[in-house]
Write an enzyme that holds these catalytic residues in place. Structure first.
Site, PDB file in Angstrom:
ATOM      1  N   ARG A  54      -5.449  -7.023 -11.580  1.00  0.00           N
ATOM      2  CA  ARG A  54      -6.481  -7.314 -10.585  1.00  0.00           C
ATOM      3  C   ARG A  54      -6.206  -8.751 -10.167  1.00  0.00           C
ATOM      4  O   ARG A  54      -5.811  -9.571 -10.991  1.00  0.00           O
ATOM      5  CB  ARG A  54      -7.873  -7.213 -11.190  1.00  0.00           C
ATOM      6  N   ASP A  93      -9.975   8.896 -10.763  1.00  0.00           N
ATOM      7  CA  ASP A  93     -11.296   9.416 -10.368  1.00  0.00           C
ATOM      8  C   ASP A  93     -11.249  10.455  -9.254  1.00  0.00           C
ATOM      9  O   ASP A  93     -12.221  11.138  -9.017  1.00  0.00           O
ATOM     10  CB  ASP A  93     -12.179   8.270  -9.830  1.00  0.00           C
ATOM     11  N   MET A  95     -15.220   9.089 -17.038  1.00  0.00           N
ATOM     12  CA  MET A  95     -15.168   8.068 -15.991  1.00  0.00           C
ATOM     13  C   MET A  95     -15.662   8.633 -14.656  1.00  0.00           C
ATOM     14  O   MET A  95     -15.686   9.840 -14.459  1.00  0.00           O
ATOM     15  CB  MET A  95     -13.755   7.540 -15.860  1.00  0.00           C
ATOM     16  N   ARG A 149     -24.757  13.664 -30.716  1.00  0.00           N
ATOM     17  CA  ARG A 149     -23.773  12.567 -30.813  1.00  0.00           C
ATOM     18  C   ARG A 149     -23.209  12.264 -29.430  1.00  0.00           C
ATOM     19  O   ARG A 149     -23.095  13.161 -28.593  1.00  0.00           O
ATOM     20  CB  ARG A 149     -22.612  12.963 -31.734  1.00  0.00           C
ATOM     21  N   ARG A 173      -7.192   7.344 -19.105  1.00  0.00           N
ATOM     22  CA  ARG A 173      -6.088   6.756 -18.336  1.00  0.00           C
ATOM     23  C   ARG A 173      -4.759   6.873 -19.063  1.00  0.00           C
ATOM     24  O   ARG A 173      -3.726   6.532 -18.522  1.00  0.00           O
ATOM     25  CB  ARG A 173      -6.327   5.250 -18.152  1.00  0.00           C
ATOM     26  N   ARG A 218       2.309  45.285 -19.878  1.00  0.00           N
ATOM     27  CA  ARG A 218       2.985  45.541 -18.610  1.00  0.00           C
ATOM     28  C   ARG A 218       3.055  47.030 -18.259  1.00  0.00           C
ATOM     29  O   ARG A 218       3.811  47.416 -17.386  1.00  0.00           O
ATOM     30  CB  ARG A 218       4.405  44.975 -18.654  1.00  0.00           C
ATOM     31  N   GLY A 267      10.476  32.864 -16.256  1.00  0.00           N
ATOM     32  CA  GLY A 267      10.230  32.986 -14.824  1.00  0.00           C
ATOM     33  C   GLY A 267      10.733  34.310 -14.275  1.00  0.00           C
ATOM     34  O   GLY A 267      10.534  34.620 -13.111  1.00  0.00           O
ATOM     35  N   HIS A 271       8.825  31.947 -26.061  1.00  0.00           N
ATOM     36  CA  HIS A 271       7.422  32.283 -25.839  1.00  0.00           C
ATOM     37  C   HIS A 271       6.449  31.125 -25.949  1.00  0.00           C
ATOM     38  O   HIS A 271       5.274  31.290 -25.625  1.00  0.00           O
ATOM     39  CB  HIS A 271       7.020  33.428 -26.753  1.00  0.00           C
TER      40      HIS A 271
HETATM   41  P1  ADP Z   1      -8.326  -0.166  -7.391  1.00  0.00           P
HETATM   42  O1  ADP Z   1      -7.187  -0.402  -6.492  1.00  0.00           O
HETATM   43  O2  ADP Z   1      -7.939   0.657  -8.590  1.00  0.00           O
HETATM   44  O3  ADP Z   1      -9.545   0.338  -6.669  1.00  0.00           O
HETATM   45  P2  ADP Z   1      -9.528  -2.836  -7.537  1.00  0.00           P
HETATM   46  O4  ADP Z   1     -10.713  -2.467  -6.744  1.00  0.00           O
HETATM   47  O5  ADP Z   1      -9.715  -3.692  -8.721  1.00  0.00           O
HETATM   48  O6  ADP Z   1      -8.731  -1.559  -8.074  1.00  0.00           O
HETATM   49  O7  ADP Z   1      -8.489  -3.543  -6.561  1.00  0.00           O
HETATM   50  C1  ADP Z   1      -7.260  -4.018  -7.032  1.00  0.00           C
HETATM   51  C2  ADP Z   1      -6.892  -5.302  -6.331  1.00  0.00           C
HETATM   52  O8  ADP Z   1      -6.817  -5.070  -4.910  1.00  0.00           O
HETATM   53  C3  ADP Z   1      -7.933  -6.406  -6.477  1.00  0.00           C
HETATM   54  O9  ADP Z   1      -7.764  -7.104  -7.690  1.00  0.00           O
HETATM   55  C4  ADP Z   1      -7.616  -7.265  -5.278  1.00  0.00           C
HETATM   56  O10 ADP Z   1      -6.473  -8.063  -5.517  1.00  0.00           O
HETATM   57  C5  ADP Z   1      -7.251  -6.243  -4.218  1.00  0.00           C
HETATM   58  N1  ADP Z   1      -8.464  -5.936  -3.416  1.00  0.00           N
HETATM   59  C6  ADP Z   1      -9.448  -5.082  -3.710  1.00  0.00           C
HETATM   60  N2  ADP Z   1     -10.408  -5.094  -2.756  1.00  0.00           N
HETATM   61  C7  ADP Z   1     -10.012  -5.990  -1.848  1.00  0.00           C
HETATM   62  C8  ADP Z   1     -10.569  -6.477  -0.607  1.00  0.00           C
HETATM   63  N3  ADP Z   1     -11.733  -6.013  -0.143  1.00  0.00           N
HETATM   64  N4  ADP Z   1      -9.879  -7.411   0.075  1.00  0.00           N
HETATM   65  C9  ADP Z   1      -8.693  -7.855  -0.395  1.00  0.00           C
HETATM   66  N5  ADP Z   1      -8.141  -7.448  -1.531  1.00  0.00           N
HETATM   67  C10 ADP Z   1      -8.764  -6.535  -2.264  1.00  0.00           C
END
Ligand code: ADP
Length: 737
Positions: free
Chosen positions: A74, A152, A194, A279, A288, A460, A563, A650
């Site tokens: 990020r 997601d 998630m 639980r 992931r 079959r 196949g 199999h």
């Molecule tokens: P994903 O791509 O999985 O949705 P993020 O939302 O964390 O993950 O975005 C990944 C990276 O993309 C961010 O850390 C940032 O660098 C860039 N990014 C996300 N949103 C914006 C935005 N609105 N403007 C510019 N860069 C963005």
């Protein structure tokens, strides 16, 4: 265009590596230079060593790995214009003209912004004296192609996104495992998955896992006292004999007023009101992780290849596109449109306009929700007084296919919920001939969603001669109004024969719907059959292990897969495992091919290659068998490499069905049942086969089958996946020198 850059950004997703590999190799094959930008936007902003050329062999051996080999991060700086200015400078320094971005909606939003600001950023860099006017003139535009890497599945522009199928694998593995412990102790488990804004994983996980309740953000419970309703259903479920109870909740689940429905609140409600030991399992990052599924590898590979084609075909000022898949076809959507539509679901959800949020998710999402809502009932709705209670028989036929049980469960539950009497026929056509037919109730299919094999039995056997008399007698004795057949080609063939006997046996004048269930994926009127995805995953995980076994030796494996006369499993497993060569009956094998292939392998090994993989369909050629190919390669290889054969057998048909197969089985069975009900109502006795074709579920008249199907080879005359051979061939090429 000469030079492109590729990077992965945001949350990692399984399959990103397959996409990177495909982008790199397809681009190199088209004589482009490829730079990898390591650590996503952070690498783009930092520059230096984080942007460097990437070669053919650099993306070897990553296909089967989760995560992303080129790193993701990020990056807060990129959110600011100053950061993007720096990023632009670094891209210009390397004269990168186009980008493939693989990431979620955040990353793609960033890419759209970079595109929009590009000309301004370039001018500013000239004005600051950071780049020359001449360099700026050469780079007035930046071409961008996006691939959605997101577990997601929360973005518009693709039916499924890279990573979501694998995440479902992890969810279903967990819910399957939890069900057995839950059943042992009669506990309730709340499983949190998630999905902050999107309930895809929760909904599909609940459908595939046969869960007992589900909460998703975009469709909150439609009543304020949902707690009472849920507890009542759980209580009745226990009384009906349910031992395990699983509630699936998306992390962003909420009620109609926007108040979060958390896993701990659900636990509290269940414990305090029902007095049951409850639980919580939060799956978290497990979703992931792990090796990508066969589907994610192939999807991402095809999207990667398509992204390169998109960049090469782009006009100089073309706007960014996002690559996606609809049905089995690759699509492209303008990135700005995909982002806007994605935002509108989030906005509708935030504004608590749930009707709109659901509508924007599309019809199959809604349909799935309705199915799950019925399947989680403790018991079916009682029949409406005076309604016609139809007698609908369900049977399997053909070889075993994982997912058959899932389909039977869906048909029995949805049918009884509609007030009908559902009859189960045991042991395929043997059961129909011998009268092995009994009524199935709601709880008789409990736990079948996740079970491999075929609880009702299957084989079959194709009826002949006096069998038809016995079948007609039994249909009459049990007053069968309609028949749902879940099976492979021998089942379809049997139905065709029953149709031919209709004038002799009027009892056969009932509607029949066949749904495709065969690991071979060779059925008419269907692009994918139930069981094929499970078999493919079985093959792919076996081949991964076989490849690992050979780390130290110079070795070629010749792997034989099932196949029958259909090369689907062979080609798709070759694509998913990076096999050098695939032999399928559709293409045949010539001795000259074999010689050429062994020469190519030898050339590779003499340059340091350590492992080779060849996949052969079991019926690709009668003479050039797997053993023959092994012996030939071994003889020709001399001391360069040794050769081993592996006939997977199999294990391919076994195991519990994959999430994809469970979802397919559920949707097909639900559609088939609705169709049969309508036909019985209207007195329509046509027989049809149902399948997914071009993104929709389509009924093909049984009468058309002989025209569409190669009866001798037992496969459709036209097979959509044959088009994928060219991509497989390019990606498996030896490294250029
Ligand atoms: P994903 O791509 O999985 O949705 P993020 O939302 O964390 O993950 O975005 C990944 C990276 O993309 C961010 O850390 C940032 O660098 C860039 N990014 C996300 N949103 C914006 C935005 N609105 N403007 C510019 N860069 C963005």
């Amino acid at each position: 265009m000469k030079r492109i850059g590729v990077f992965t950004s945001g949350g990692d997703a399984q399959g990103m590596n397959a996409a990177v590999r495909a982008v790199v190799r397809m681009a190199l094959d088209k004589d482009l230079e490829v730079y990898a930008i390591y650590e996503g936007y952070q690498g783009m902003v930092d520059g230096g060593h984080k942007i460097r050329p990437i070669a053919w062999t650099d993306v070897g051996g990553i296909l089967q790995k989760g995560g992303t080999a080129i790193g993701s991060a990020r990056c807060a700086q990129f959110r600011e214009r100053a950061g993007r200015l720096q990023a632009a400078r670094n891209l210009l320094e390397h004269e990168i003209e186009a980008l493939v971005v693989i990431g979620g909606d955040g990353s793609l939003t960033g890419a759209q912004l970079l595109y929009t600001e590009w000309a301004g950023l370039v001018n500013e860099l000239v004005e600051n004296g950071q780049i020359s006017q001449e360099l700026a003139n050469r780079h007035q535009h930046l071409a961008i192609a996006g691939i959605i890497g997101s577990i997601d599945n929360d973005m518009y522009g693709s039916d499924v996104t890279t990573g979501s199928d694998t995440a479902l694998h992890r969810i279903v593995e967990a819910t399957d495992a939890i069900s057995s412990t839950a059943a042992s102790h009669q506990r309730i488990f709340v499983v949190e998955v998630m999905g902050r804004r999107c309930g895809y994983l929760a909904l599909m996980g609940a459908m595939a896992g046969g869960a007992d309740w589900v909460f998703i953000p975009e469709n909150p419970p439609d009543m304020d006292n949902w707690e009472d309703k849920m507890c009542q259903v759980m209580h009745l479920g226990r009384e009906a004999g349910r031992r395990d109870i699983i509630v699936v909740v998306a992390e962003g689940a909420q009620d109609r007023h926007g108040k979060p429905i958390t896993s701990s609140y659900i636990k509290e409600v269940l414990e305090s009101r029902l007095g049951e030991d409850t639980r919580i399992t939060v799956l978290g990052h497990v979703q992931r992780g792990g090796a990508p599924s066969a589907f994610d590898r192939n999807l991402s590979t095809l999207l990667g290849a398509a992204a390169v084609d998109q960049l090469l075909a782009a006009q100089p000022d073309e706007k960014p596109f996002v690559m996606g898949i609809r049905a089995n076809k690759i699509t492209r959507t303008p990135l700005d449109e995909a982002l806007a539509r994605t935002r509108s679901v989030a906005e509708a959800s935030a504004a608590r306009d749930f009707k709109r949020a659901l509508q924007l998710r599309g019809s199959s999402f809604n349909e799935s929700f309705d199915i799950v809502r019925t399947m989680v009932r403790a018991l079916p709705h009682p029949p409406t007084p005076g309604q016609r209670r139809m007698r609908i028989a369900v049977m399997n036929a053909g070889g075993p296919a994982p997912g058959m049980n899932t389909a039977v469960r869906t048909a029995v539950r949805l049918g009884t919920d509609k007030g009908h009497i559902m009859l189960g026929v045991s042991n395929g056509f043997h059961g129909l001939i011998e009268g092995d037919i009994r009524e199935m109730d709601w709880m008789s299919v409990h736990g079948w969603a996740s079970q491999g094999g075929a609880e009702m039995g299957t084989n079959r056997y194709v009826p002949k001669g006096s069998d038809f008399y016995a079948i007609a007698r039994n249909l009459e004795a049990h007053q069968v109004d309609g028949l749902l057949l879940i099976g492979g080609w021998s089942g379809y063939e049997s139905v065709l024969k029953m149709m031919q006997n209709r004038s002799t046996f009027p009892a056969n004048n009932i509607p029949i719907v066949c749904i495709p269930a065969s690991i071979n994926n060779n059925l008419p009127g269907a692009e994918l059959s139930i069981g094929a995805d499970t078999a493919l995953n079985n093959i792919v995980s076996a081949v991964d292990k076989i490849k690992q076994s050979a780390v130290a030796s110079r070795r070629v494996f010749v792997v034989e897969v099932m196949g029958r006369n259909c090369g689907y499993l062979a080609l798709m497993s070759a694509l998913a495992t990076g096999a050098e060569r695939v032999y399928i009956g559709e293409e045949g094998i010539r001795s000259s091919d074999l010689i050429e292939d062994v020469k190519q392998l030898a050339a590779g090994f003499s340059k340091g290659k350590r492992l080779g993989l060849v996949i052969r369909n079991e019926s690709a050629n009668k003479v050039y068998t797997t053993s023959f190919i092994r012996a030939l390669f071994e003889e020709e290889a001399g001391d360069l490499f040794d050769v081993r054969e592996a006939i997977l057998g199999h294990l391919q048909q076994g195991g519990d069905p994959s999430p994809f197969d469970r979802i397919l089985a559920t949707r097909l069975a639900a559609h088939a049942l609705n169709h049969l009900e309508k036909q019985i109502e209207e007195g329509d006795i046509a027989c049809a086969c149902l399948g997914q074709v071009g993104g929709a579920l389509v009924f093909t008249d049984m009468e058309d089958v002989p025209r569409l199907f190669d009866m001798e080879k037992q496969r459709p005359k036209k097979q959509w996946w044959m088009e994928l051979r060219s991509v497989a061939r390019i990606l498996a090429k030896p490294a250029p020198h």
